[in-house]
Design a protein around this motif. Structure first.
Motif, PDB file in Angstrom:
ATOM      1  N   ASN A 110       6.318 -14.689 -10.541  1.00  0.00           N
ATOM      2  CA  ASN A 110       7.950 -15.616 -10.589  1.00  0.00           C
ATOM      3  C   ASN A 110       8.024 -16.564  -9.877  1.00  0.00           C
ATOM      4  O   ASN A 110       8.719 -16.501  -8.637  1.00  0.00           O
ATOM      5  CB  ASN A 110       8.592 -14.429 -10.410  1.00  0.00           C
ATOM      6  CG  ASN A 110      10.328 -15.046 -10.336  1.00  0.00           C
ATOM      7  OD1 ASN A 110      10.119 -16.123 -11.486  1.00  0.00           O
ATOM      8  ND2 ASN A 110      11.254 -14.094  -9.767  1.00  0.00           N
ATOM      9  N   PRO A 111       6.722 -17.414  -9.514  1.00  0.00           N
ATOM     10  CA  PRO A 111       6.750 -18.513  -9.176  1.00  0.00           C
ATOM     11  C   PRO A 111       8.024 -18.979  -9.184  1.00  0.00           C
ATOM     12  O   PRO A 111       8.495 -20.248  -7.557  1.00  0.00           O
ATOM     13  CB  PRO A 111       5.322 -19.681 -10.141  1.00  0.00           C
ATOM     14  CG  PRO A 111       5.839 -19.071 -11.506  1.00  0.00           C
ATOM     15  CD  PRO A 111       5.916 -17.493 -11.671  1.00  0.00           C
ATOM     16  N   PHE A 112       8.786 -19.620 -10.211  1.00  0.00           N
ATOM     17  CA  PHE A 112      10.597 -20.077  -9.847  1.00  0.00           C
ATOM     18  C   PHE A 112      11.678 -19.747  -8.961  1.00  0.00           C
ATOM     19  O   PHE A 112      11.536 -19.942  -8.001  1.00  0.00           O
ATOM     20  CB  PHE A 112      11.694 -20.525 -10.903  1.00  0.00           C
ATOM     21  CG  PHE A 112      10.104 -21.154 -11.943  1.00  0.00           C
ATOM     22  CD1 PHE A 112       9.822 -22.529 -11.676  1.00  0.00           C
ATOM     23  CD2 PHE A 112       9.304 -20.696 -13.212  1.00  0.00           C
ATOM     24  CE1 PHE A 112       9.064 -23.442 -12.737  1.00  0.00           C
ATOM     25  CE2 PHE A 112       8.671 -21.567 -14.301  1.00  0.00           C
ATOM     26  CZ  PHE A 112       8.775 -23.140 -13.743  1.00  0.00           C
ATOM     27  N   LEU A 126       5.383 -13.020  -2.775  1.00  0.00           N
ATOM     28  CA  LEU A 126       4.710 -13.441  -3.418  1.00  0.00           C
ATOM     29  C   LEU A 126       4.289 -12.407  -4.426  1.00  0.00           C
ATOM     30  O   LEU A 126       3.751 -12.324  -5.539  1.00  0.00           O
ATOM     31  CB  LEU A 126       3.828 -14.651  -3.462  1.00  0.00           C
ATOM     32  CG  LEU A 126       3.236 -15.734  -4.959  1.00  0.00           C
ATOM     33  CD1 LEU A 126       4.285 -16.142  -5.795  1.00  0.00           C
ATOM     34  CD2 LEU A 126       2.188 -16.086  -3.899  1.00  0.00           C
ATOM     35  N   VAL A 127       2.892 -11.368  -3.794  1.00  0.00           N
ATOM     36  CA  VAL A 127       2.271 -10.961  -4.066  1.00  0.00           C
ATOM     37  C   VAL A 127       2.938  -9.288  -3.748  1.00  0.00           C
ATOM     38  O   VAL A 127       2.557  -9.174  -2.321  1.00  0.00           O
ATOM     39  CB  VAL A 127       0.819 -10.825  -4.186  1.00  0.00           C
ATOM     40  CG1 VAL A 127      -0.437  -9.648  -4.185  1.00  0.00           C
ATOM     41  CG2 VAL A 127       0.346 -12.677  -4.785  1.00  0.00           C
ATOM     42  N   ILE A 157      -0.627 -26.477  -8.478  1.00  0.00           N
ATOM     43  CA  ILE A 157       0.398 -27.603  -9.455  1.00  0.00           C
ATOM     44  C   ILE A 157       1.869 -27.710  -8.630  1.00  0.00           C
ATOM     45  O   ILE A 157       2.959 -28.555  -8.521  1.00  0.00           O
ATOM     46  CB  ILE A 157       0.670 -27.839 -10.630  1.00  0.00           C
ATOM     47  CG1 ILE A 157      -1.102 -28.136 -11.010  1.00  0.00           C
ATOM     48  CG2 ILE A 157       0.728 -28.819 -11.511  1.00  0.00           C
ATOM     49  CD1 ILE A 157      -1.684 -28.718 -12.102  1.00  0.00           C
ATOM     50  N   LEU A 158       2.903 -26.503  -9.446  1.00  0.00           N
ATOM     51  CA  LEU A 158       4.202 -26.339  -8.586  1.00  0.00           C
ATOM     52  C   LEU A 158       4.558 -26.265  -7.459  1.00  0.00           C
ATOM     53  O   LEU A 158       5.495 -26.994  -7.123  1.00  0.00           O
ATOM     54  CB  LEU A 158       4.488 -24.959  -9.484  1.00  0.00           C
ATOM     55  CG  LEU A 158       5.683 -24.609  -9.246  1.00  0.00           C
ATOM     56  CD1 LEU A 158       6.672 -25.283 -10.712  1.00  0.00           C
ATOM     57  CD2 LEU A 158       6.126 -23.061  -9.798  1.00  0.00           C
ATOM     58  N   PHE A 159       3.642 -25.900  -6.136  1.00  0.00           N
ATOM     59  CA  PHE A 159       4.131 -25.828  -5.802  1.00  0.00           C
ATOM     60  C   PHE A 159       4.159 -26.915  -4.700  1.00  0.00           C
ATOM     61  O   PHE A 159       4.372 -27.708  -4.004  1.00  0.00           O
ATOM     62  CB  PHE A 159       3.866 -24.677  -4.672  1.00  0.00           C
ATOM     63  CG  PHE A 159       4.278 -22.898  -4.094  1.00  0.00           C
ATOM     64  CD1 PHE A 159       5.106 -22.421  -3.572  1.00  0.00           C
ATOM     65  CD2 PHE A 159       4.939 -22.702  -6.152  1.00  0.00           C
ATOM     66  CE1 PHE A 159       5.136 -21.531  -3.780  1.00  0.00           C
ATOM     67  CE2 PHE A 159       5.216 -21.764  -6.389  1.00  0.00           C
ATOM     68  CZ  PHE A 159       5.961 -21.192  -4.304  1.00  0.00           C
ATOM     69  N   PHE A 212      15.815 -19.912 -13.963  1.00  0.00           N
ATOM     70  CA  PHE A 212      14.524 -19.440 -14.692  1.00  0.00           C
ATOM     71  C   PHE A 212      13.813 -18.100 -14.002  1.00  0.00           C
ATOM     72  O   PHE A 212      13.437 -16.666 -14.783  1.00  0.00           O
ATOM     73  CB  PHE A 212      13.103 -20.409 -14.186  1.00  0.00           C
ATOM     74  CG  PHE A 212      13.686 -21.661 -15.338  1.00  0.00           C
ATOM     75  CD1 PHE A 212      13.959 -21.922 -16.812  1.00  0.00           C
ATOM     76  CD2 PHE A 212      13.510 -22.677 -14.530  1.00  0.00           C
ATOM     77  CE1 PHE A 212      14.196 -22.851 -17.441  1.00  0.00           C
ATOM     78  CE2 PHE A 212      13.849 -23.795 -15.426  1.00  0.00           C
ATOM     79  CZ  PHE A 212      13.968 -24.190 -16.470  1.00  0.00           C
ATOM     80  N   SER A 213      14.842 -18.039 -12.333  1.00  0.00           N
ATOM     81  CA  SER A 213      13.832 -16.988 -11.750  1.00  0.00           C
ATOM     82  C   SER A 213      14.497 -15.466 -12.294  1.00  0.00           C
ATOM     83  O   SER A 213      13.827 -14.243 -12.386  1.00  0.00           O
ATOM     84  CB  SER A 213      14.962 -16.392 -10.083  1.00  0.00           C
ATOM     85  OG  SER A 213      13.960 -15.582  -9.420  1.00  0.00           O
TER      86      SER A 213
END
Length: 212
Positions: free
Chosen positions: A24-26, A132-133, A166-168, A186-187
């Motif tokens: 869930n990066p966003f 995150l993880v 890239i996103l971060f 998005f999340s």
């Protein structure tokens, strides 16, 4: 030969999409931006890099050691891991969907006076683990490795984290262009897919356990 190569590429891509949905990066980007609000851009980028490096190392270590721990220490089968991991994913996704989680607004301005080691000590937990993880992500990595092979799982991890790097890296720009509200939407969408994947893992695990 080409068919096998195409099949492997598809499985790696599928694995990366699965891991990205669970990571869930966003949603995490929104939380990290809020938690590091007020930090200089360079310091924020450094902090995000440390978080991603740590999360990547955790996943790689668990990718190689997880099956050994599961088989020889905890004595659990892959199907039992599917059920437990799927249950964790479902609970976390439903919790995030139904209950508004209030992010603790901590002042990180004092980071400017810290060196890199102090920044790591103050931020890696809980940002890298378990935000995150988490346990559900680690269980999913082991399941993907067991189903498709460790090379497929490794490829999926590399692609997923390449996207997240890239996103971060462009987090500040994305925040200005898109806004936190869109990232939050998005999340929420991702949480629905996480719950669905957790349910699928449970169903497959129960089918195999009871030979249905």
């Amino acid at each position: 030969m080409l068919l096998n190569l195409g099949s492997e590429i598809y499985l790696i891509f599928f694995s990366s999409i699965t891991l990205l949905a669970i990571l869930n990066p966003f949603g995490n980007l929104t939380q990290f931006l809020s938690m590091s609000d007020g930090l200089p851009i360079n310091l924020r980028k450094k902090l995000f890099r440390y978080i991603l490096y740590t999360a990547l190392v955790i996943m790689l270590v668990f990718l190689f050691l997880g099956p050994l721990l599961m088989q020889y220490i905890f004595r659990i089968s892959m199907d039992e891991l599917r059920v437990s991991g799927g249950l964790v994913l479902m609970i976390m996704a439903i919790k995030n969907l139904l209950f508004s989680t209030k992010i603790i607004m901590k002042d990180f301005s004092f980071y400017q006076e810290m060196n890199d080691k102090e920044i790591l000590r103050q931020s890696l937990i809980p940002m890298a683990f378990p935000m995150l993880v988490g346990p559900g992500t680690l269980a999913s990595v082991v399941v993907i490795s067991g189903d498709y092979g460790i090379d497929i799982a490794l490829g999926g991890i590399i692609i997923a984290f390449a996207f997240m790097f890239i996103l971060f890296y462009f987090a500040a720009t994305i925040e200005k262009i898109v806004g936190k509200l869109i990232l939050h939407i998005f999340s929420r969408i991702a949480q629905v897919f996480i719950a669905a994947m957790g349910f699928k893992m449970i169903v497959i695990g129960l089918k195999d356990i009871f030979h249905l």
